[in-house]
Design a protein around this motif. Structure first.
Motif, PDB file in Angstrom:
ATOM      1  N   LEU A  11       0.993  -1.194   0.258  1.00  0.00           N
ATOM      2  CA  LEU A  11      -0.033  -0.285  -0.450  1.00  0.00           C
ATOM      3  C   LEU A  11       0.608   1.375   0.304  1.00  0.00           C
ATOM      4  N   HIS A  12       0.239   1.879  -0.849  1.00  0.00           N
ATOM      5  CA  HIS A  12       1.002   3.494  -0.887  1.00  0.00           C
ATOM      6  C   HIS A  12      -0.398   4.491  -0.431  1.00  0.00           C
ATOM      7  N   ILE A  13      -0.054   4.620   1.390  1.00  0.00           N
ATOM      8  CA  ILE A  13      -1.212   5.790   2.050  1.00  0.00           C
ATOM      9  C   ILE A  13      -0.417   7.167   1.659  1.00  0.00           C
ATOM     10  N   ILE A  14      -1.416   8.830   1.363  1.00  0.00           N
ATOM     11  CA  ILE A  14      -0.913   9.598   1.569  1.00  0.00           C
ATOM     12  C   ILE A  14      -2.247  10.577   2.564  1.00  0.00           C
ATOM     13  N   PHE A  15      -1.349  11.717   3.563  1.00  0.00           N
ATOM     14  CA  PHE A  15      -2.042  12.180   4.071  1.00  0.00           C
ATOM     15  C   PHE A  15      -1.950  13.521   4.240  1.00  0.00           C
ATOM     16  N   ALA A  33      -5.219   9.150   0.900  1.00  0.00           N
ATOM     17  CA  ALA A  33      -5.514   8.546  -0.777  1.00  0.00           C
ATOM     18  C   ALA A  33      -4.686   7.200   0.142  1.00  0.00           C
ATOM     19  N   ALA A  34      -4.851   6.559  -0.677  1.00  0.00           N
ATOM     20  CA  ALA A  34      -4.698   4.455  -0.788  1.00  0.00           C
ATOM     21  C   ALA A  34      -4.728   4.269  -2.079  1.00  0.00           C
ATOM     22  N   PHE A  35      -3.089   3.061  -2.335  1.00  0.00           N
ATOM     23  CA  PHE A  35      -3.403   2.774  -3.395  1.00  0.00           C
ATOM     24  C   PHE A  35      -2.534   1.059  -3.427  1.00  0.00           C
ATOM     25  N   SER A  36      -3.010   0.363  -4.516  1.00  0.00           N
ATOM     26  CA  SER A  36      -1.702  -0.356  -4.199  1.00  0.00           C
ATOM     27  C   SER A  36      -0.706  -0.353  -5.455  1.00  0.00           C
ATOM     28  N   VAL A  37       0.573  -0.763  -5.039  1.00  0.00           N
ATOM     29  CA  VAL A  37       1.936  -1.062  -5.368  1.00  0.00           C
ATOM     30  C   VAL A  37       2.191  -2.772  -5.936  1.00  0.00           C
ATOM     31  N   SER A  38       2.395  -2.116  -7.713  1.00  0.00           N
ATOM     32  CA  SER A  38       2.866  -3.473  -7.716  1.00  0.00           C
ATOM     33  C   SER A  38       3.907  -4.069  -7.306  1.00  0.00           C
ATOM     34  N   LEU A  76      -3.712  11.048  -8.228  1.00  0.00           N
ATOM     35  CA  LEU A  76      -5.269  10.733  -8.233  1.00  0.00           C
ATOM     36  C   LEU A  76      -5.748   9.725  -9.996  1.00  0.00           C
ATOM     37  N   LYS A  77      -5.480  11.278 -11.088  1.00  0.00           N
ATOM     38  CA  LYS A  77      -5.084  11.173 -12.311  1.00  0.00           C
ATOM     39  C   LYS A  77      -4.692   9.563 -12.850  1.00  0.00           C
ATOM     40  N   LEU A  78      -3.554   9.117 -12.073  1.00  0.00           N
ATOM     41  CA  LEU A  78      -3.018   7.700 -12.614  1.00  0.00           C
ATOM     42  C   LEU A  78      -3.690   6.332 -11.786  1.00  0.00           C
ATOM     43  N   TYR A  79      -3.957   6.807 -10.815  1.00  0.00           N
ATOM     44  CA  TYR A  79      -5.012   5.783 -10.484  1.00  0.00           C
ATOM     45  C   TYR A  79      -6.088   5.445 -11.202  1.00  0.00           C
TER      46      TYR A  79
END
Length: 151
Positions: free
Chosen positions: A10-14, A100-105, A136-139
């Motif tokens: 996970l890549h988390i941003i706040f 925001a939280a994103f999965s990371v390959s 946000l756009k990338l994901y």
């Protein structure tokens, strides 16, 4: 008995609230280290914590027993309390309500790690707002610009 195997990065941003004091550069390493400890106490495994004076990036391995929302809630609640006790200048410190939280390959973990480690240099050229909108756009995440940066 079936075995549950998972490895989810996970890549988390706040971000801090707009009314909050920014984290001074001399305190960033301690704050990031403490946030990493908090991630680990949830059962997740911190890989890297970084950021700048007004926001945080966390790269971690998600525990199969932990939800993203609970992880972020625990990290923000406990780090906010700790930061307020760090110095009187942080008496009014607070994180924004969202994240925001994103999965990371696995194939881009090293790239993400380098990105988080290079935050100081990155933000000499790019604002947090631009960075956040790019993610946000990338994901391909739909959002309403009126509410993205509100507290």
């Amino acid at each position: 008995m079936a075995q549950s195997l998972c490895k989810i990065y996970l890549h988390i941003i706040f971000h801090i609230k707009t009314s909050s004091p920014k984290i001074q550069e001399e305190h960033l390493d301690r704050v990031h280290s403490y946030i990493g400890q908090l991630v680990n106490t949830t059962g997740c495994l911190v890989v890297q914590v970084g950021g700048f004076s007004d926001h945080v990036h966390i790269l971690c391995l998600q525990s199969r027993n932990e939800t993203v929302s609970h992880l972020v809630e625990e990290v923000k609640r406990n780090s906010s309390r700790w930061i307020k006790a760090l110095s009187p200048q942080y008496e009014q410190f607070a994180w924004q309500g969202g994240y925001a939280a994103f999965s990371v390959s696995q194939s881009v973990v090293d790239k993400t790690l380098a990105y988080i480690k290079g935050q100081k240099e990155h933000h000499q050229k790019h604002s947090f707002q631009d960075e956040y909108l790019q993610f946000l756009k990338l994901y391909n995440i739909s959002y309403d610009e009126r509410y993205v940066f509100t507290d």
